[in-house]
Design a protein around this motif. Structure first.
Motif, PDB file in Angstrom:
ATOM      1  N   GLU A  78       0.848  -1.188   0.000  1.00 47.40           N
ATOM      2  CA  GLU A  78       0.000   0.000   0.000  1.00 47.40           C
ATOM      3  C   GLU A  78       0.882   1.235   0.000  1.00 47.40           C
ATOM      4  O   GLU A  78       1.873   1.298   0.733  1.00 47.40           O
ATOM      5  CB  GLU A  78      -0.937   0.003   1.202  1.00 47.40           C
ATOM      6  CG  GLU A  78      -1.953  -1.132   1.141  1.00 47.40           C
ATOM      7  CD  GLU A  78      -3.008  -1.105   2.229  1.00 47.40           C
ATOM      8  OE1 GLU A  78      -3.948  -1.911   2.148  1.00 47.40           O
ATOM      9  OE2 GLU A  78      -2.897  -0.274   3.164  1.00 47.40           O
ATOM     10  N   SER A 128      -4.340  10.024  -1.132  1.00 48.78           N
ATOM     11  CA  SER A 128      -4.771   8.772  -1.762  1.00 48.78           C
ATOM     12  C   SER A 128      -3.958   7.615  -1.225  1.00 48.78           C
ATOM     13  O   SER A 128      -2.839   7.786  -0.722  1.00 48.78           O
ATOM     14  CB  SER A 128      -4.585   8.854  -3.276  1.00 48.78           C
ATOM     15  OG  SER A 128      -3.204   8.830  -3.602  1.00 48.78           O
ATOM     16  N   ASP A 136      -9.298  -1.796  -4.170  1.00 50.68           N
ATOM     17  CA  ASP A 136      -8.802  -1.491  -2.831  1.00 50.68           C
ATOM     18  C   ASP A 136      -8.240  -0.075  -2.715  1.00 50.68           C
ATOM     19  O   ASP A 136      -7.742   0.304  -1.654  1.00 50.68           O
ATOM     20  CB  ASP A 136      -7.714  -2.503  -2.431  1.00 50.68           C
ATOM     21  CG  ASP A 136      -8.257  -3.912  -2.305  1.00 50.68           C
ATOM     22  OD1 ASP A 136      -9.243  -4.081  -1.573  1.00 50.68           O
ATOM     23  OD2 ASP A 136      -7.690  -4.838  -2.922  1.00 50.68           O
ATOM     24  N   TYR A 137      -8.279   0.715  -3.824  1.00 52.81           N
ATOM     25  CA  TYR A 137      -7.804   2.095  -3.761  1.00 52.81           C
ATOM     26  C   TYR A 137      -8.711   2.889  -2.814  1.00 52.81           C
ATOM     27  O   TYR A 137      -9.911   2.628  -2.702  1.00 52.81           O
ATOM     28  CB  TYR A 137      -7.861   2.751  -5.139  1.00 52.81           C
ATOM     29  CG  TYR A 137      -6.751   2.340  -6.100  1.00 52.81           C
ATOM     30  CD1 TYR A 137      -5.974   1.219  -5.893  1.00 52.81           C
ATOM     31  CD2 TYR A 137      -6.492   3.092  -7.247  1.00 52.81           C
ATOM     32  CE1 TYR A 137      -4.990   0.843  -6.787  1.00 52.81           C
ATOM     33  CE2 TYR A 137      -5.513   2.735  -8.155  1.00 52.81           C
ATOM     34  CZ  TYR A 137      -4.762   1.605  -7.920  1.00 52.81           C
ATOM     35  OH  TYR A 137      -3.781   1.236  -8.815  1.00 52.81           O
ATOM     36  N   ARG A 138      -8.154   3.896  -2.162  1.00 50.32           N
ATOM     37  CA  ARG A 138      -8.932   4.748  -1.265  1.00 50.32           C
ATOM     38  C   ARG A 138      -8.542   6.211  -1.434  1.00 50.32           C
ATOM     39  O   ARG A 138      -7.366   6.540  -1.616  1.00 50.32           O
ATOM     40  CB  ARG A 138      -8.712   4.341   0.204  1.00 50.32           C
ATOM     41  CG  ARG A 138      -9.201   2.954   0.569  1.00 50.32           C
ATOM     42  CD  ARG A 138     -10.716   2.831   0.518  1.00 50.32           C
ATOM     43  NE  ARG A 138     -11.168   1.510   0.926  1.00 50.32           N
ATOM     44  CZ  ARG A 138     -11.350   0.485   0.094  1.00 50.32           C
ATOM     45  NH1 ARG A 138     -11.109   0.640  -1.212  1.00 50.32           N
ATOM     46  NH2 ARG A 138     -11.769  -0.676   0.547  1.00 50.32           N
ATOM     47  N   HIS A 139      -9.577   7.105  -1.370  1.00 49.81           N
ATOM     48  CA  HIS A 139      -9.358   8.551  -1.311  1.00 49.81           C
ATOM     49  C   HIS A 139      -9.571   9.017   0.117  1.00 49.81           C
ATOM     50  O   HIS A 139     -10.363   8.431   0.860  1.00 49.81           O
ATOM     51  CB  HIS A 139     -10.349   9.285  -2.229  1.00 49.81           C
ATOM     52  CG  HIS A 139      -9.991   9.226  -3.663  1.00 49.81           C
ATOM     53  ND1 HIS A 139     -10.914   8.963  -4.659  1.00 49.81           N
ATOM     54  CD2 HIS A 139      -8.802   9.396  -4.295  1.00 49.81           C
ATOM     55  CE1 HIS A 139     -10.309   8.976  -5.837  1.00 49.81           C
ATOM     56  NE2 HIS A 139      -9.037   9.235  -5.638  1.00 49.81           N
ATOM     57  N   PHE A 140      -8.892  10.097   0.499  1.00 44.40           N
ATOM     58  CA  PHE A 140      -9.057  10.660   1.840  1.00 44.40           C
ATOM     59  C   PHE A 140      -9.237  12.175   1.738  1.00 44.40           C
ATOM     60  O   PHE A 140      -8.430  12.846   1.087  1.00 44.40           O
ATOM     61  CB  PHE A 140      -7.820  10.384   2.713  1.00 44.40           C
ATOM     62  CG  PHE A 140      -7.546   8.936   2.971  1.00 44.40           C
ATOM     63  CD1 PHE A 140      -8.093   8.292   4.074  1.00 44.40           C
ATOM     64  CD2 PHE A 140      -6.728   8.208   2.107  1.00 44.40           C
ATOM     65  CE1 PHE A 140      -7.817   6.950   4.314  1.00 44.40           C
ATOM     66  CE2 PHE A 140      -6.453   6.875   2.341  1.00 44.40           C
ATOM     67  CZ  PHE A 140      -7.009   6.241   3.449  1.00 44.40           C
ATOM     68  N   ARG A 142      -6.279   4.931   7.971  1.00 47.91           N
ATOM     69  CA  ARG A 142      -6.309   3.702   7.165  1.00 47.91           C
ATOM     70  C   ARG A 142      -6.149   2.464   8.048  1.00 47.91           C
ATOM     71  O   ARG A 142      -6.938   1.508   7.964  1.00 47.91           O
ATOM     72  CB  ARG A 142      -5.204   3.746   6.107  1.00 47.91           C
ATOM     73  CG  ARG A 142      -4.933   2.425   5.386  1.00 47.91           C
ATOM     74  CD  ARG A 142      -6.129   1.937   4.615  1.00 47.91           C
ATOM     75  NE  ARG A 142      -5.832   0.697   3.890  1.00 47.91           N
ATOM     76  CZ  ARG A 142      -6.754  -0.054   3.305  1.00 47.91           C
ATOM     77  NH1 ARG A 142      -8.038   0.295   3.363  1.00 47.91           N
ATOM     78  NH2 ARG A 142      -6.426  -1.151   2.669  1.00 47.91           N
TER      79      ARG A 142
END
Length: 603
Positions: A395, A410, A423-427, A448
């Protein structure tokens, strides 16, 4: 063994210490060994109740003749064994070849001696120092000699008759100050040899003599009011002191001592040798010795003590090791438990353990050459980063706050070396005001892994942070606050030189720019950056659209956000009907929105 009556042969062998040689049916020596008692040792090969390994049974099956040499002591047997193995190269022995692969520094035995590196050691032509397993240390010495002394680099035969006959002319080296022109008789042999003597001292590890020589020259020049010359001698002292500060690795009071440590596995033994002289490490080498007959560490260590001391010309009376061979070594072998000698042992063990791990991982990489590319790259990455597990789940985090607005971040996920986009994530940054990259990184990493822990999800095999020491430190602080620091390897990759930073280590790692593992890290970092930038642009675009709709009298931020969420864009709102808008936000607001876009279309 029908062709070889070993019982009859064994009866003839004495009980004295010595060296034995086994021959095959072609008359070739296939094994050389030493023994405290020749008869007992040789007999052990032929006893039926002795559980030999497969390689030893193969050796015994090929023996057709035995020869032996009696010596005075086990130490003499060890020396003779070493000599015969190098001379005969038997196929069942560990190979002890004279090391021609590493260079030496040669000081020639001729008028106005030369100093140069060479791999061809002919001791009739001069004095040789080395070998230098580390080429950088050798070139550091040569560069220092060039800075300290004016030694010729030409190969001219500078005999007295040739110089007096005027056969030679000075070259460019003379004109730029690197040589004093002995070829034209501009420098006497006594003055030249005084500098050569200083080079000998330095290569022997004795720095006090050249230091005193330079100091005397400096004071002599100062007394003569030749201050420029005095400053030049002072510069030489500083050069030598700088080298000394880098070369000192132990307490000088330890004196002259050798260090040889050993660890092994089923296939090979790994050894680190260090030669310490007057408090300086003058030589070091780490090497691998392939096993032939499942030799014990004690056997290999005893053999390599002789080999390494011979190779490096050591005359030290004490040797430090992690094991103590059970034989009369004619030098003191110690296994220190405390003090400076223990620190020296620990340093050697650290080198040899790292070397063994590196060799094992290299074999793992080579063994995987036939496997898929993704596994090969991950194995290479595991080796380059020196982490314990294969990084199948990686990650990577990145921040984005262009011109200090709309800070976002990100996280991208790679599994088995490939992007796992689900499994990508924005914050959205929640707790940080303003463009503070370190605080933002701390927040997103904490959020996370707090979530993964709460949901009992597995942690990744490797965490990558886009940034240098500052970003990495902020991410590590987040892991510490969650109590998982040290459970997951974490690195930072700085953009400028693509250097890799590790926690609590100020010196970065530079992976080969052509390495597949660095390219994978770069790909992951670039993907995290792209994902963060895309999210940032979307957020800025939506923010500007909300601001535009807020310009409609009677339409607030809540209504504008609701319209954008439903239609996806201003264009979608512009092309919608009054009825559709009414169903969503009511007739009064719908009429105002519709009037706003109709007026814009007319203009």
């Amino acid at each position: 063994m029908s062709e070889f009556n070993y019982k009859e042969e064994l009866a003839k062998i004495p009980l004295d210490p010595g060296v034995y040689r086994y021959f095959d049916e072609m008359g070739e020596v296939i094994y050389v060994g030493k023994a405290k008692s020749l008869r007992n040792r040789v007999s052990s090969y032929f006893l039926k109740n002795n559980q030999h390994d497969r390689k030893t049974r193969r050796l015994v099956s090929q023996i057709r003749r035995i020869e032996y040499t009696i010596v005075l002591s086990e130490w003499d047997a060890l020396l003779l064994e070493n000599q015969l193995i190098k001379q005969l190269q038997p196929k069942f022995n560990i190979l002890l070849k004279d090391d021609k692969t590493y260079p030496f520094i040669c000081i020639t035995d001729e008028p106005f001696p030369r100093v140069f590196p060479t791999r061809n050691m002919d001791r009739t032509k001069g004095t040789f120092y080395g070998p230098f397993a580390n080429l950088r240390s050798m070139h550091t010495l040569l560069d220092m000699f060039k800075a300290l002394y004016q030694i010729r680099s030409c190969q001219l035969p500078l005999t007295k008759p040739n110089i007096e006959a005027g056969k030679f002319k000075v070259c460019l080296e003379y004109h730029i100050g690197n040589c004093k022109g002995p070829c034209e008789g501009l420098q006497g042999e006594g003055e030249y040899n005084a500098e050569i003597e200083q080079v000998h001292h330095i290569l022997k590890g004795n720095l006090s003599s050249p230091q005193q020589y330079f100091k005397e020259k400096m004071l002599e020049a100062a007394e003569q009011m030749a201050f420029e010359r005095a400053h030049a001698w002072k510069t030489k002292i500083e050069h030598l002191s700088n080298f000394q500060s880098k070369a000192t690795v132990i307490n000088p009071r330890i004196g002259n001592i050798d260090v040889l440590t050993i660890v092994s596995d089923e296939e090979a033994a790994y050894l680190n040798f260090m030669k310490i002289k007057a408090g300086y490490m003058v030589a070091t080498q780490t090497l691998e010795v392939k096993k032939k007959l499942d030799e014990s560490d004690m056997e290999i260590l005893a053999m390599m003590i002789v080999e390494m001391r011979s190779t490096y010309g050591s005359e030290a009376k004490e040797l430090i090791s992690n094991l103590k061979p059970d034989l009369d070594m004619r030098l003191e072998v110690t296994v220190p438990q405390i003090g400076d000698k223990k620190k020296l042992l620990d340093m050697s063990m650290k080198n040899v353990m790292y070397f063994r791990r590196e060799k094992a991982e290299r074999r793992e990489v080579e063994a995987s050459a036939t496997s898929s590319k993704k596994d090969r790259v991950l194995i290479r990455l595991k080796s380059d980063l020196q982490i314990k597990t294969l990084p199948r789940h990686i990650e990577c985090f990145d921040n984005s706050n262009i011109q200090g607005t709309n800070p976002v971040a990100s996280m991208v996920c790679f599994k088995d070396g490939k992007p796992s986009k689900k499994d990508y994530r924005h914050f959205n940054i929640k707790t940080v005001v303003g463009p503070n990259d370190f605080a933002s990184m701390n927040e997103i990493v904490g959020r996370r892994y707090l979530r993964l822990i709460a949901e009992e999800q597995p942690l990744p095999d490797l965490i990558v942070v886009d940034g240098g020491k500052g970003q990495l430190g902020a991410a590590c602080d987040a892991l510490k606050s969650l109590g998982i620091y040290g459970q997951v390897p974490i690195i930072g990759i700085a953009k400028r030189l693509e250097e890799i930073y590790f926690p609590e280590d100020s010196l970065p790692l530079y992976i080969d720019k052509k390495s597949e593992s660095l390219k994978l890290i770069q790909q992951i970092r670039d993907e995290a950056h792209r994902f963060a930038i895309t999210f940032h642009r979307d957020k800025r675009s939506k923010a500007s659209l909300v601001s535009e709709l807020e310009g409609v009298v009677g339409v607030g931020k809540v209504t504008a956000t609701k319209l954008l969420k439903h239609f996806g864009s201003v264009r979608g709102i512009r092309e919608s009907t009054l009825e559709t808008l009414t169903d969503l936000i009511g007739f009064d607001r719908a009429k105002k929105v519709r009037a706003y876009f109709d007026t814009m279309a007319e203009n």
